[in-house]
Design an enzyme around this catalytic site. Sequence first.
Site, short mmCIF file in Angstrom:
data_model
loop_
_atom_site.label_atom_id
_atom_site.label_comp_id
_atom_site.label_asym_id
_atom_site.label_seq_id
_atom_site.Cartn_x
_atom_site.Cartn_y
_atom_site.Cartn_z
N ASP A 198 0.87 -1.19 0.00
CA ASP A 198 0.00 0.00 0.00
C ASP A 198 0.90 1.23 0.00
O ASP A 198 1.56 1.54 0.99
CB ASP A 198 -0.87 -0.03 1.26
CG ASP A 198 -1.89 1.10 1.28
OD1 ASP A 198 -1.66 2.13 0.60
OD2 ASP A 198 -2.91 0.94 1.99
N HIS A 199 0.89 1.91 -1.11
CA HIS A 199 1.82 3.02 -1.28
C HIS A 199 1.49 4.21 -0.38
O HIS A 199 2.28 5.12 -0.19
CB HIS A 199 1.85 3.46 -2.75
CG HIS A 199 3.15 4.08 -3.18
ND1 HIS A 199 4.05 4.60 -2.29
CD2 HIS A 199 3.70 4.26 -4.40
CE1 HIS A 199 5.10 5.09 -2.94
NE2 HIS A 199 4.91 4.89 -4.23
#
Lengths: 584, 477
Positions: A554-555
Site C-alpha cells: 500500500d503506497h
Amino acid sequence: MAIEFALPELGENITAGEVLRVLVKPGDVIGRDQPLLELETDKATIEVPSTVAGRVQEINVNEGDKVQVGQRVLTVEEAGKQESGIGKQESGTDDAGEAAPSRATAADAQEAAQPSGEGPAQPAGPPAAAPEGGVAEFKIPELGENVAAGDVLHVLVKPGDFVERDQPVIELETDKATVEVPSSLSGRVRDVHVKAGDTVKVGQVIFAVELSKPATAAPPAEAPPPPPDADRAPAPVVAPSPSPGETERPRAEVFDISRAVRPAASRADRPAASRAEAIPPRPNVPAAPSVRRLARELGLDVGDVPGSGPAGRISQADVLAYAKQVITSSPTPAAPPGAAGAPTLPDFAKWGEIDRKTITGVRRKTAEHLAQAWSLIPSVTQCEKADVTALEALRKRFAPQVEQAGGKLTVTAILAKILAAAVKAFPQFGASLDLAREELIYKKYVHVGIAVDTDRGLLVPVVRHIDTKNITQIAVEIANAAQRARDRKLTADEMEGGTITITNLGGLGGTHFSPIVNWPEVAILGVSRARMEPVWVEDGFQPRLMLPLSLSYDHRVIDGADAMRFLHWVVEALEQPFLLTLQG
Amino acid sequence: MSNTAQLVVIGAGPGGYAAAFRAADLGLNVVLIDEEANPGGVCTYRGCIPSKALLHVAKLLSEARHATAWGIEFPEPRLDVDKLRAWKDQVVAKQTSGLGQLAKLRKVRSIRGRASVVDAHTLTVATYEGGEETLPFETAIIATGSRPTTLPNTSLGPERLLDSTSALEIARVPKNLLVVGGGYIGLELGSVYAALGCEVSVVEMTAGLLPGVDRDLVQVLQERVERVCKSVMLDTKVVQMEEVVGGVKVTFDGRANPSEQVFDQVLVAIGRKPNSEIPGLERTRVEVDRRGFIGVNPQRRTAEPSIYAIGDVAGEPMLAHKASHEAKIAVEAIAGRKVAFEPRAIPAVVFTDPEIAWCGLTETEAAEQGTPVEVAKFRWGASGRATTLDRNDGLTKLVIEPKTERVLGVGIVGVGAGELIAEGVLAVEMAALTRDVALSIHPHPTLSETVMESAEVALGESTHVYRPKRATATSKA
C-alpha cells in the site's frame, strides 16, 4: 504595514503538516524565500520558505502544532513601507540589486523566444524568481485533477497593464468549467503570449511581468508557480495561494474556490452527466439558485450539504467545504464493489451459446473483498529474485525431520518465519491505515495469512504469532490450516487478523505476478516457482536456484525505497539463513 | 437535403426562441420551426403582449374616469377601435420583428412551416411556401405551446363566439359580453372590454374567481370586478348557448338570475390545452399524459433521449417565463452542462386591475399539504404610496416557515403587484428570512415598502401597523 504569512500550498493533496521547528523568532528580519518552518507533512519533511519580507512581529504557531494550508503562521512588519508601489515598479531594477536584473532579463528573452513554455522552467528552489523588481512569468497554474489544458476565452490584460496578485487575467474554458485564472504575480505586464481561442496547457507561459516591489498598495509579489513536475526538487512547492489576511480583496477567493472545486469536479465528472441528472431537484433546500447549481455541477445533492448560514442557509462556501469533506473522507465510490456502477453487460448470447452460473459464497466474498482492496489501495508491486540454492539444500536435508513432526518444510513455511522477522524490522509492513483518524495502527504481533487454493476458491487462513514459533511449528500449523481449508472446516475468525500475507503460486509455476494487498493489511508477498538459472558469480556463470518474489504494498503507507529495503532484507534472509538467527 | 441539425426547435414562442438563441450562443447549429414569419409565439402574437397593450389602454381609461374624484373631469372618451387595433398590432410587430432580427444575427435558421415527426432523429416540415423538407437532427426541443380550450357542441359562429385570440382582435366592441370562465384570461380580457365601454358579465363554474389563488388576494380583486362588471355569476354553469336574433341566448344552471339571458358576444376562456398532437410523435418514445402534457425529467428530456420538451406542452404552470427558463435548462443539458429545472418560485401574475401576483408557496397550497406556516399580512390602507394613488385596495403577505422564519412564499394584490412580486421571487429563491427582508431598506414612498412592512408585521415590528403584543402579530392584519 503588517503582512500575514499563511502556510502556502505545499503540493497536491497536502492540506496540513506538523511543525517540527520554527526557524525564526519575533524581531528577526526575514527575507523572501528564507526558510521559516520545518514542517512534517504526509509526504516529506520540508522547509517552508517565506513569501514576505520584513521584521517578524508575531509568530502564531508552535512546534508540534498541526497547521493547515492557509493558516496564519506569522506576521511581519513590512520593510520599506513608505515607498510608493508605482515608483518601485518603474525603477524596479535598481532596487532588486544583486544579480537579479541581468538574469531575469536573459531568462525573459529566452522564454519569450519560446512562448510555449516548454523551455527550461524556473527552478523551484529559493532563488526561483527575481524576488522583486525583476521579471517573472505567469504560467497557467494547475487547474485541477485531470485538467491539463483549456481554451482561452478572453485575455483580460494587455501589455502595459498593471496587474495585482489574484486579479483575474485570463478566462479559460476547460472541459470541466469556465474559470477565471487569477494572477499569482503583481507588476506591469510586458509580453502577452496567448490570445483568445488559443489552447493553453498547464505550465504554459501566459505573460511576463515586471515585478513590483511589495509596497503599501500592492501585495507582495511571489515566486512564479513552479513547474508542474514537482518531483524535480525536494524543495516545497510554493504555489500561489492567497493568505487569509486578504479578506479585503474578495478576488482572492476566486482562486481558492477554483482550487477547492477541482478534485470534486473531476470526481463528479467521471460517472458522467447521468449522475447530475440522477440528483433530484431540491427547490426547498435553503440555498440560492447559484448555490444549488454549484452543488449540481459538483455532483452533490445540495440537500446533503449542511448549511452554516442563518436558519441553515447553505452558502457557496458550505458546498465547497462539503465537497472537500466528501472527497477526503471517502476515497472510493460508495458503490458495492463490482456491483452498482458497473457498466451494463452486453448480451453475450448474440455471439454464441452461453451458460450462466450463480457464483458461490467464497467466490462472491473474494470478489467483494478483492474489489474493495483494489479500489481502496493504491498499490505497487516490486519484484526481486532470491538465490535459494543453499536454502534448498538445507530444506531437503531437514525436511524428513519436519515431516516426522507432522508438517511439511515448504518454502512458504520458511518465508512465513522470515516475513515475521522482516515485519519486526520494518514495522510499517504490518501496520494498518486508519484514514478517518489519520493514524497508523502498529501491531505488536505478527500473524501471517497463507493463501490456499481450494476447490471452492481462494481462502486465506491466518497462522498466529509466527514470530514466537520455530519453522517446524509453523510448518505444522500451515499444513493443518491448509488441510482444514480444503476440508471446508475453516471458520471465519481463522481467516481474520493477519498482519501480512504470503501467496505462493510456485507449485504451479510462473515468474512474477502482482498480488492484491489483503486489506486491511498493507503488504503481501507473492512467490513464484524457483528455477535453476545461470547467474554471473564473480567471473563466470553458475547454475543457481532462483526464487522470484513479488511484493505488493500500500503506497499510502509504504514508500518505494522502504519496500525495496524490505524485499532485500527478505532476499538476504533467504540467501543467508543464518541471518535469521542473527537478526530475526 | 440539408445537413443534420444539432438542434431543432419546434415552436418559436418564448420557450422555443429562448432555446434556439441560447443554443446558438453556445455554438450549436440550430433550426427553428414556426408557423409565423417571426419568433414570438402565442405570447407575443396573441397573448401576453397584445393583451398588455390593451390593458394599458384600459388602465388609462379607468384612471381618466377616476380622475373626477380628484377634481379633473374629462369628457367621455371617443374610441377609434381601428386605430386601437392598429396600435396593438404595431406593438406586436415591433416585438416579433425584433426577435426575427435577433434570430438572424445569431444565425438561427428559421423555417416557416409545420413539423411532423418521422423518427427520433428526423422531422419533415411542410413549409409555408408549399414544399416539404426533411430535416435530420441530433436533438429536438418540442416547444409547441398550448391553445385555448373550446366548449364542446357549440354551433355559434366566430361573430358571436370569441376565444382569447379573436377577442384580442377587437373586431368591434360589443354592447354586452359574457365571459365564460373566471380565470386570469377571462378576467384580463373582461376588464379590457369593460374599460372600452362594454357591459361585461362573468360566469364561473366554481365558488370563486381565480380558482386556486389565495382567497384573501382574490377578495380584493373581486370587490372591484363586481363594481366594473354588470354581474359576476359564481357556482354557475353554462348549459346551453343558442344563436337568436341580435345575439346569443345563454341558459345557465346555478346562481344566474334570470337563468336565460341574451348577450351580444360570448368569450370562452376556460383554460388552455397543450399542443402535443404532433403528427408522428407516436413513432418515438415520447410519452404524453392524459391531459396532453409531454412527460419530461428535470433536464426537460422526454422518454426519447434525443427529444426534449419545454413550456406549456411540458406541463403546468403554463407561463411564458417558465418556458424560457426551461429553455435554458434544456439547452444547457443538451450542451452537457449539469443543470436541472429546480426553481423554488415561479411567479404568477394576473394583470387585472388591481393585479394579483404570487410566488413560491401559497397559503392555499400550505393548507392543502398540511405544511404549517405563519402568514404575515400588510394591508395597503397603511401604505402612503397607495394613498397617493388613491388605490388602498391592496394587500401584501408573506408565507413563512415558522421554525426558521424563512420566506416560503409571497402574495400581493394591488396596483403594480406584477412588478412588486419580483422581490418576492428573489427572497424565496435566496432563502431569505423575514429578518432579511425587514432589515433591507426599501425606498419611500413606494409600494415596495409593503413587502418590508409585511416582514416587519411577521416580526411584530411594523411601523405602520399597531400591535399591542407580538403574540398576535403574525395572525391577521
